[in-house]
Design an enzyme around this catalytic site. Sequence first.
Site, PDB file in Angstrom:
ATOM      1  N   GLU A  87      -6.694  -7.480  -1.465  1.00  0.00           N
ATOM      2  CA  GLU A  87      -7.501  -7.509  -0.163  1.00  0.00           C
ATOM      3  C   GLU A  87      -9.019  -7.131  -0.281  1.00  0.00           C
ATOM      4  O   GLU A  87      -9.128  -6.148  -0.370  1.00  0.00           O
ATOM      5  CB  GLU A  87      -6.930  -6.691   0.875  1.00  0.00           C
ATOM      6  CG  GLU A  87      -5.255  -6.805   1.310  1.00  0.00           C
ATOM      7  CD  GLU A  87      -4.908  -5.892   2.537  1.00  0.00           C
ATOM      8  OE1 GLU A  87      -5.393  -5.237   2.956  1.00  0.00           O
ATOM      9  OE2 GLU A  87      -3.457  -5.927   2.529  1.00  0.00           O
ATOM     10  N   GLU A  91       0.905  -1.521   0.121  1.00  0.00           N
ATOM     11  CA  GLU A  91      -0.018   0.010   0.135  1.00  0.00           C
ATOM     12  C   GLU A  91       0.792   1.255   0.005  1.00  0.00           C
ATOM     13  O   GLU A  91       0.478   2.399   0.600  1.00  0.00           O
ATOM     14  CB  GLU A  91      -0.734  -0.006   1.112  1.00  0.00           C
ATOM     15  CG  GLU A  91      -1.876  -1.216   1.043  1.00  0.00           C
ATOM     16  CD  GLU A  91      -3.016  -1.302   2.418  1.00  0.00           C
ATOM     17  OE1 GLU A  91      -4.155  -1.482   2.317  1.00  0.00           O
ATOM     18  OE2 GLU A  91      -2.351  -1.011   3.510  1.00  0.00           O
TER      19      GLU A  91
END
Length: 605
Positions: free
Chosen positions: A235, A161
Amino acid sequence: MSEREGLKANSGQFTLQDVPFRILGGSIHYFRVPRAYWRDRLLKMRACGINTVSTYVPWNLHEPERGLFLFKGQLDIESYINLASELGLWVILRPGPYICAEWDLGGLPSWLLRDKDMRLRTTYSGFTNAVETYFDKLIPKVAQLQFSRGGPIIAFQVENEYGSYSKDKHYMTFIKEALLSRGISELLLTSDNREGLKCGGVEGALRTINLQKLSYGTMQYLANMQPEQPLLVMEYWSGWFDVWGEPHHVFQAKEMVNVVRELLEHGASINLYMFHGGTSFGFMSGAVDFGTYKPQISSYDYDAPLSECGDYTAKYHLLRNLLKIYQKEKLPEPPLPQSRKAYETVPVSHHIPLWESLQFTETPFKSLDPINMESLPVHKGNGQSYGYTLYETTITTGGTLNSRNNIRDRALVFVNMQFVGVLDYRSQELTLPERKVEQTLSLLVENLGRVNYGDALDYQRKGLVGDIALNHIPVKGFTVYSLDMTPSFLDRLKTGKWKTVSEIPTCPGFFQGNLTVHGHARDTFVKLLQGWNKGVVFVNGHLLGRYWFIGPQHVLYLPAPFLKSGNNQVTVFEEQIAGGQIQFTTSPEYGRTLNVSSHPFCNLI
């Protein structure tokens, strides 16, 4: 024999050995599940129709002190990956070095913060040199388990991320090259939410997305960024994490499965985060700070398809019914659930006050000015990472004590060992009693968890991080005790003069009782309600985590592998109330709930 063709992303769908392949993945972190239960959890995953397990790798556990590397026992990552292969699962590895994961400092070791100029997740040399040393130890262990070498690892994630952080345009290239130069040859991925997709990628790595709800155009946005490449939700958030003092988050099972169904119907691959959350044992839970600091609880149940203790949930059964449609062969039967037991209540038999336990800490440190815990000269120069730090000084007056917001994160304040109040991230001022004589001012400061996500990463030093003031004058001259409650400290504490409960207990203090287990141990939950306020629980030296009356978590998971037949020592460090009985239950208790569908916070990450 020619090299096997690994996972490829050269067309609208993945291929593995040149055969179309869809990732039906789920996350289980080996470091959040007792090693004795790895097989059980992975078998349950396989029986649900999952074909790929993903896991992060926590740097702060594998290198707790600079140059000390741990890869055995609970941290034997090679055994975990080989077990996944044995059970018919492929592996996606997310080695970091930053992992987020609601884990203290996002998995980065706190000793990095001893460098006052440290800039985490950048190409600052103090950070990159540490990463290189760590990767020199980690990557060779996992490189040999790549698909191309006969192993189960089909992809590696480059960092995590980074698009939401994006402080150094050269950083992702550095991490990618750090992997490639150490022999990583499988497919590379990056992982971001929609807002981070543009900045988080790196040339040569497939971009993937993180989400929970399908907002209009999200998947098309990813497809437009990578024409003719497969779509992967790296995710898919099956639930959400919890913070102290707020409700337990749930995500309705039917709503979750409906989104998974829609993604699969449109040809996407998916990885459920989490499939099984497990537990952030010890002091490893992190925190968030988007303007307000919020520490996370020890349970990482996550409202996932498998509960914290490995139980099947409604999500599991609905998901299995959906995923079996995508299987060529019949799914194996799910393993039988594990039994649990509510053991007999354990009375507290002995206690020792905090003040008498100080003799078992490392040599106290004298400092004119406040010093943060990471800078303490303990643990061979690596500083203190977790737990509590006691700061003591002499004052000659009472008045107004102001933390100046320099307490991280919560301090119990004492004058002559008498409790006078709490200073924390919400309350920064306290009145001390007026006495014109020398008195001992003590602050027991707790690290409640370092932020694991966002711009605040560089500012996660704990303890006293600057001056505190009494009547506007900085307080000076501290004696500092490190109370990180390591196994060696607990061993030394056993030799102390423990008092029987017939004497009036003093808090803060350590309280002890014995749990007798007849025959084979079974899973249970420790329940501390009446007579307890806040602290931590150890069983046979295993730190289960924190308890705190504010909830939402009201019990601590105690896995059977932490117990033994016969006597088991339960030790509770209680901060404020003089201890009650230690109870056990078969059921988790997470307090009142909040549906994440109506909670905007989950869309921030």
